[in-house]
Design a protein around this motif. Structure first.
Motif, short mmCIF file in Angstrom:
data_model
loop_
_atom_site.label_atom_id
_atom_site.label_comp_id
_atom_site.label_asym_id
_atom_site.label_seq_id
_atom_site.Cartn_x
_atom_site.Cartn_y
_atom_site.Cartn_z
N LEU B 54 -30.90 -1.88 -37.22
CA LEU B 54 -29.95 -2.86 -37.76
C LEU B 54 -28.96 -2.17 -38.68
O LEU B 54 -29.31 -1.21 -39.38
CB LEU B 54 -30.70 -3.94 -38.55
CG LEU B 54 -31.76 -4.74 -37.80
CD1 LEU B 54 -32.52 -5.64 -38.76
CD2 LEU B 54 -31.12 -5.57 -36.69
N CYS B 57 -26.78 -6.32 -40.99
CA CYS B 57 -27.14 -7.63 -40.46
C CYS B 57 -27.55 -8.62 -41.56
O CYS B 57 -27.59 -9.83 -41.33
CB CYS B 57 -28.25 -7.52 -39.41
SG CYS B 57 -27.61 -6.98 -37.81
N ALA B 60 -24.41 -10.55 -42.39
CA ALA B 60 -23.41 -10.61 -41.32
C ALA B 60 -23.10 -12.05 -40.90
O ALA B 60 -23.98 -12.92 -40.90
CB ALA B 60 -23.89 -9.82 -40.11
N ALA B 63 -22.46 -10.91 -35.44
CA ALA B 63 -23.34 -9.79 -35.08
C ALA B 63 -22.96 -9.26 -33.71
O ALA B 63 -22.49 -10.01 -32.84
CB ALA B 63 -24.79 -10.25 -35.09
N GLY B 89 -22.15 -7.18 -38.27
CA GLY B 89 -23.43 -6.46 -38.29
C GLY B 89 -23.77 -5.97 -36.89
O GLY B 89 -23.30 -6.53 -35.89
N PHE B 91 -26.83 -5.14 -34.19
CA PHE B 91 -28.22 -5.30 -33.77
C PHE B 91 -28.38 -4.41 -32.56
O PHE B 91 -27.84 -4.69 -31.49
CB PHE B 91 -28.50 -6.77 -33.42
CG PHE B 91 -29.94 -7.04 -33.06
CD1 PHE B 91 -30.82 -7.59 -33.99
CD2 PHE B 91 -30.42 -6.78 -31.77
CE1 PHE B 91 -32.14 -7.87 -33.66
CE2 PHE B 91 -31.75 -7.04 -31.44
CZ PHE B 91 -32.61 -7.59 -32.39
N LEU B 107 -31.87 -13.57 -35.85
CA LEU B 107 -30.49 -13.17 -36.09
C LEU B 107 -29.54 -14.33 -35.79
O LEU B 107 -28.64 -14.64 -36.57
CB LEU B 107 -30.14 -11.96 -35.22
CG LEU B 107 -28.73 -11.41 -35.32
CD1 LEU B 107 -28.54 -10.67 -36.64
CD2 LEU B 107 -28.41 -10.48 -34.15
#
Lengths: 273, 173
Positions: B54, B57, B60, B63, B89, B91, B107
């Protein structure tokens, strides 16, 4: 005389092979060769791919590996490189070794790694339903070649010889006591050795090609066998169905696992100041 | 299990469905048991297998879900977006199976949208959408002209998504 029982996993019998299959004759020839050489069971590794022939190791009480389709030689190469002390014997078929495993076959021969390959050639993919293989003779029928195979077939022994094998021989199960002597020589030979064992498949091949029962098919192998010296005198027409037998290659070449060990030794030597 | 071909333990290894002694079997009960055992083994060790990296995140709003080589372009895009004041962010799963579905869902509950750049036409976006279960919009982006996705393309995607799907807040420098 040995009954060869100590080489077998008798609790795994009955075997899966069809009535009339020649694979058991090749198995027994392998056992006679192993027994005569006097190998220890712990010192032998038998590796196979997928197919009828590749079920052989399951019945043999040595270190055995039944791998994925066409990859017997790749696994066997790994075994030999990790454990050069083991006698590595590869059991494979015409489909396994020359179709999906075709590249592994020629490159293992080219490298001349010390493996003994016993290739059961029954001209067909038996286990999966009689599909045409690279060894199906032109014009012969298969489930995927109902009008006869259109393509020319491989001469597998010639393929191995051209690729660089140290020992190449062919015999049929009609002469099992010649076959075991060739297998013995192949096992004793350092480098890549191949014995192409011609064996009948009455279920998937013979039935479609009207070759009769198991006895008739073995008779066919016997009648069509031509020792290599006599094969040279045959006409093109006579050669068409001839099964050339004998030893085609017996040469000494540098062996891969030994060359590799030597390279490792050389690189370990201190660099001169 | 004994080491292979050592100490006199001779055993069989097969690539086929096998029984407890390692020999091939066609017994449905045995094969079912084997497959369930292997599957359960994976599920039991999910925590050891799942590997997600990550970046940014925590706070964020947008994402980027990116796997493989696309993730390197995505990382650059996320940093560029942050430099321009968008809370982006990254992932980046390094394992795809078992799919880190719980993490993706977590998320999705935090962000306004997840963008999925991939060199496909939605194979990965579909998987992300399935994991998110509607918690947030999933924005697919596929490039299939043979060239890799550029950071600028993903940055543009982040900006457009921030403008249309969410009211992006400025990130403190």
């Amino acid at each position: 005389m040995s009954t060869y029982d100590e080489w077998l996993r008798l609790d795994k019998f009955p075997h899966i092979w069809c009535p009339g299959c020649g694979d058991g004759i090749v198995l027994k020839a392998i056992l006679r060769a192993l027994d005569r050489i006097g190998l220890e069971r712990d010192g032998v590794c038998m590796v196979s791919g997928i197919g009828c022939s590749s079920r052989t190791p399951g019945y043999v009480d040595v270190n055995t590996l039944h791998t994925t389709h066409g990859r017997a030689l790749t696994f066997a190469t790994g075994v030999k490189m990790a454990r050069p002390d083991l006698k590595v014997i590869v059991v494979t078929g015409d489909g396994d070794a020359t179709a999906i495993g075709g590249n592994h076959f020629i490159h293992a021969a080219r490298r001349n790694i010390d493996l003994t390959v016993i290739l059961y050639n029954n001209w067909i993919y038996g286990m999966t339903g009689g599909q045409v293989s690279p060894a199906t003779p032109t014009g012969k029928r298969a489930s995927t070649a109902p009008f006869g195979a259109l393509e020319p077939n491989f001469d597998i022994a010639a393929l191995a010889a051209a690729a660089g094998a140290s020992f190449v021989a062919r015999e049929t199960v009609a002469k099992p006591f010649v076959l075991d002597k060739l297998i013995e020589r192949a096992i004793r030979k350092k480098g890549f050795s191949l014995v192409e064992a011609m064996t009948p498949c009455p279920t998937a091949y013979g039935r479609r090609n009207k070759q009769g029962d198991a006895v008739e098919m073995v008779e066919y192998l016997k009648v069509h066998s031509v020792p290599k010296d006599r094969a040279a005198t045959l006409s093109a027409e006579e050669k068409r169905e001839a099964i050339t037998t004998g030893v085609f290659v017996d040469v000494d070449r540098p062996e891969y696992s030994e060359e590799y060990a030597r390279l490792v030794e050389r690189l370990r030597e201190p660099v001169p100041a | 299990m004994a080491a292979y071909a050592r100490d006199g333990y001779r055993f069989h290894v097969t690539g086929l469905a096998h029984d407890e002694t390692g020999f091939p079997t066609n017994d449905p009960a045995e094969i079912g048991r084997l497959n369930h055992r292997l599957h359960d083994k994976i599920e039991r060790h999910r925590r050891d297998i799942d590997d997600v990296v990550l970046e940014g995140c925590d706070d964020a709003e947008i994402a980027v879900f990116a796997y493989g080589c696309v993730s390197r372009a995505a990382r650059q895009a996320v940093r560029d977006a942050r430099a321009r004041g968008i809370a982006a962010g990254l992932f980046r799963p390094r394992t795809l199976w078992p799919f880190p579905g719980d993490e993706v869902l977590g998320l999705g509950r935090k962000v306004r949208a997840i963008v999925v750049p991939e060199m496909n036409l939605g194979q990965m976006a579909h998987e992300v959408e399935w994991a998110v279960r509607g918690a947030c919009p999933v924005v697919p982006f596929g490039r299939v002209d043979g060239l890799p996705i550029r950071p600028s393309q993903i940055a543009t995607l982040i900006e457009e998504t921030a403008r249309t799907r969410a009211s992006a807040v400025a990130v403190p420098a």
